[in-house]
Design a protein around this motif. Sequence first.
Motif, PDB file in Angstrom:
ATOM      1  N   ALA A   1       8.087   6.505  -4.116  1.00 34.25           N
ATOM      2  CA  ALA A   1       9.268   6.759  -3.280  1.00 34.25           C
ATOM      3  C   ALA A   1       8.877   7.310  -1.916  1.00 34.25           C
ATOM      4  O   ALA A   1       9.632   7.189  -0.949  1.00 34.25           O
ATOM      5  CB  ALA A   1      10.219   7.711  -3.993  1.00 34.25           C
ATOM      6  N   ASP A   2       7.690   7.900  -1.808  1.00 33.49           N
ATOM      7  CA  ASP A   2       7.223   8.443  -0.526  1.00 33.49           C
ATOM      8  C   ASP A   2       6.913   7.354   0.496  1.00 33.49           C
ATOM      9  O   ASP A   2       6.908   7.604   1.691  1.00 33.49           O
ATOM     10  CB  ASP A   2       5.969   9.304  -0.733  1.00 33.49           C
ATOM     11  N   TRP A   3       6.589   6.144   0.014  1.00 33.53           N
ATOM     12  CA  TRP A   3       6.268   5.012   0.884  1.00 33.53           C
ATOM     13  C   TRP A   3       7.133   3.815   0.488  1.00 33.53           C
ATOM     14  O   TRP A   3       6.666   2.891  -0.177  1.00 33.53           O
ATOM     15  CB  TRP A   3       4.793   4.632   0.761  1.00 33.53           C
ATOM     16  N   PRO A   4       8.397   3.830   0.905  1.00 33.15           N
ATOM     17  CA  PRO A   4       9.289   2.740   0.487  1.00 33.15           C
ATOM     18  C   PRO A   4       8.915   1.397   1.124  1.00 33.15           C
ATOM     19  O   PRO A   4       8.346   1.352   2.206  1.00 33.15           O
ATOM     20  CB  PRO A   4      10.662   3.207   0.977  1.00 33.15           C
ATOM     21  N   VAL A   5       9.252   0.347   0.413  1.00 37.50           N
ATOM     22  CA  VAL A   5       9.075  -1.012   0.924  1.00 37.50           C
ATOM     23  C   VAL A   5      10.444  -1.428   1.438  1.00 37.50           C
ATOM     24  O   VAL A   5      11.389  -1.578   0.662  1.00 37.50           O
ATOM     25  CB  VAL A   5       8.594  -1.969  -0.183  1.00 37.50           C
ATOM     26  N   VAL A   6      10.564  -1.586   2.748  1.00 35.98           N
ATOM     27  CA  VAL A   6      11.866  -1.830   3.361  1.00 35.98           C
ATOM     28  C   VAL A   6      12.365  -3.244   3.105  1.00 35.98           C
ATOM     29  O   VAL A   6      13.430  -3.438   2.550  1.00 35.98           O
ATOM     30  CB  VAL A   6      11.817  -1.527   4.879  1.00 35.98           C
ATOM     31  N   HIS A   7      11.615  -4.236   3.497  1.00 40.19           N
ATOM     32  CA  HIS A   7      12.022  -5.633   3.319  1.00 40.19           C
ATOM     33  C   HIS A   7      10.865  -6.414   2.716  1.00 40.19           C
ATOM     34  O   HIS A   7      10.082  -7.019   3.436  1.00 40.19           O
ATOM     35  CB  HIS A   7      12.427  -6.268   4.656  1.00 40.19           C
ATOM     36  N   PRO A   8      10.760  -6.417   1.386  1.00 45.67           N
ATOM     37  CA  PRO A   8       9.643  -7.163   0.790  1.00 45.67           C
ATOM     38  C   PRO A   8       9.784  -8.657   1.055  1.00 45.67           C
ATOM     39  O   PRO A   8      10.880  -9.195   1.050  1.00 45.67           O
ATOM     40  CB  PRO A   8       9.755  -6.854  -0.703  1.00 45.67           C
ATOM     41  N   GLU A   9       8.659  -9.280   1.327  1.00 47.59           N
ATOM     42  CA  GLU A   9       8.662 -10.716   1.575  1.00 47.59           C
ATOM     43  C   GLU A   9       8.945 -11.454   0.274  1.00 47.59           C
ATOM     44  O   GLU A   9       8.629 -10.963  -0.806  1.00 47.59           O
ATOM     45  CB  GLU A   9       7.294 -11.135   2.129  1.00 47.59           C
TER      46      GLU A   9
ATOM     47  N   GLU B   1       5.600  -9.057  -5.276  1.00 43.89           N
ATOM     48  CA  GLU B   1       6.059  -8.153  -6.332  1.00 43.89           C
ATOM     49  C   GLU B   1       5.888  -6.713  -5.845  1.00 43.89           C
ATOM     50  O   GLU B   1       4.865  -6.369  -5.254  1.00 43.89           O
ATOM     51  CB  GLU B   1       5.235  -8.369  -7.596  1.00 43.89           C
ATOM     52  N   VAL B   2       6.883  -5.881  -6.094  1.00 50.09           N
ATOM     53  CA  VAL B   2       6.811  -4.470  -5.729  1.00 50.09           C
ATOM     54  C   VAL B   2       6.816  -3.642  -7.009  1.00 50.09           C
ATOM     55  O   VAL B   2       7.739  -3.750  -7.818  1.00 50.09           O
ATOM     56  CB  VAL B   2       7.997  -4.049  -4.817  1.00 50.09           C
TER      57      VAL B   2
ATOM     58  N   PRO C   1      -0.069   4.158  -0.715  1.00 51.23           N
ATOM     59  CA  PRO C   1       0.333   2.852  -1.235  1.00 51.23           C
ATOM     60  C   PRO C   1      -0.851   1.893  -1.222  1.00 51.23           C
ATOM     61  O   PRO C   1      -1.866   2.144  -0.583  1.00 51.23           O
ATOM     62  CB  PRO C   1       1.421   2.421  -0.260  1.00 51.23           C
ATOM     63  N   ALA C   2      -0.667   0.777  -1.914  1.00 48.21           N
ATOM     64  CA  ALA C   2      -1.724  -0.233  -1.984  1.00 48.21           C
ATOM     65  C   ALA C   2      -1.094  -1.618  -2.041  1.00 48.21           C
ATOM     66  O   ALA C   2      -0.064  -1.808  -2.672  1.00 48.21           O
ATOM     67  CB  ALA C   2      -2.594  -0.006  -3.214  1.00 48.21           C
TER      68      ALA C   2
ATOM     69  N   ILE D   1       2.604  -5.041  -4.267  1.00 45.65           N
ATOM     70  CA  ILE D   1       2.593  -3.765  -3.562  1.00 45.65           C
ATOM     71  C   ILE D   1       2.798  -2.672  -4.596  1.00 45.65           C
ATOM     72  O   ILE D   1       3.773  -2.703  -5.349  1.00 45.65           O
ATOM     73  CB  ILE D   1       3.720  -3.685  -2.509  1.00 45.65           C
ATOM     74  N   TYR D   2       1.871  -1.716  -4.646  1.00 49.74           N
ATOM     75  CA  TYR D   2       2.016  -0.533  -5.494  1.00 49.74           C
ATOM     76  C   TYR D   2       2.373   0.619  -4.581  1.00 49.74           C
ATOM     77  O   TYR D   2       1.660   0.891  -3.607  1.00 49.74           O
ATOM     78  CB  TYR D   2       0.711  -0.225  -6.235  1.00 49.74           C
ATOM     79  N   THR D   3       3.488   1.286  -4.896  1.00 50.77           N
ATOM     80  CA  THR D   3       3.945   2.347  -4.021  1.00 50.77           C
ATOM     81  C   THR D   3       4.732   3.394  -4.799  1.00 50.77           C
ATOM     82  O   THR D   3       4.962   3.236  -6.000  1.00 50.77           O
ATOM     83  CB  THR D   3       4.789   1.764  -2.864  1.00 50.77           C
TER      84      THR D   3
END
Length: 136
Positions: A29-37, A41-42, A105-106, A25-27
Amino acid sequence: MKHCLFLIPLYLLFTSTNGLAQTVIYTTADWPVVHPEPGVEVQLLENADTLSQSLFPPLSASPAKAEVQVRLRMQQPDWHTQEARLTRAYQALLDARTTGITKMPAVVFDDHFVVYGTTDVALAQQKLDTWREQYP
């Protein structure tokens, strides 16, 4: 020995574990990843220029004085943490550029398929599956 340690991360970067496709996941701070599986990789893309400027205050025009300022900064207790953060920021930008990411995000599946507009891997996988059904 340093060469071997460098090759291990490269090997891990370009291979997938247990036959599963790598998901990144490419992101920002505007699109946070809450609970990555697990196993996802974030890559948080930060403004590396801003980080770099915050790491060093304006330096003297005198090269000798600037060198002293830099050496003093590098002796601060938070230096290694900030240096690592800056390194990660530049690496994330390089990875995104190399992968061909054009928007945030992507979600990237197996270094091949990109789904834009979400940080939710399940939703991205659903969109990818729908696309694959339409364009087999």
